[in-house]
Design an enzyme around this catalytic site. Sequence first.
Site, mmCIF file in Angstrom:
data_model
loop_
_atom_site.group_PDB
_atom_site.id
_atom_site.type_symbol
_atom_site.label_atom_id
_atom_site.label_comp_id
_atom_site.label_asym_id
_atom_site.label_seq_id
_atom_site.Cartn_x
_atom_site.Cartn_y
_atom_site.Cartn_z
ATOM 1 N N GLY A 1 44.631 35.690 44.769
ATOM 2 C CA GLY A 1 44.043 36.882 45.368
ATOM 3 C C GLY A 1 42.674 36.614 45.981
ATOM 4 C CB CYS A 2 39.689 34.883 44.694
ATOM 5 S SG CYS A 2 39.447 35.993 43.288
#
Length: 170
Positions: free
Chosen positions: A53-54
């Site tokens: 996600g990051c």
Amino acid sequence: MKSEKARTEGGLREGDTAPDFEGLTQTGQRFRLRDCRGRWVVLYFYPRDHTPGCTREACEFRDWHGALDRSGAVVVGVSTDTVASHARFADKYRLPFVLVADSDGTICRMYGVRGQKRFLGRSFEGTLRTTFLIDPEGRIRRVWRRVRPAGHAEAVLKALEELRGATGGG
């Protein structure tokens, strides 16, 4: 990805002055938020370098960086990772913006983005994915909490353009 006006558990809200901070970037340079006065700042907090996600969020900010820059914004990412981790992350994904290392979580706590998270049935304290859009005078104009990375950078750009239009561009 709605903007939130209500204060939540010590978090900052729209209209508050963005707390000043300083820290080291992925290149080992000192970054101070106050040095960005006169420009819009996209200040985004994320949990960890090199996670799915990051990485997606960072790459979307990378892909929209040119448009954000043309709209007068500086992009700054903050996580509790180390300078060395940020350096590897920025290099691997060719991130053209600053990543600030907040290894002790001071900046995250200052912005109210540390909190309880759950993963695989386990509860722990971590960084809550949050973005602040700060105006040239240092006021928080938009807050996104519980950010979903897909499409987030574009939503931030849209809000920036709307706000710039409403304030005459400043």
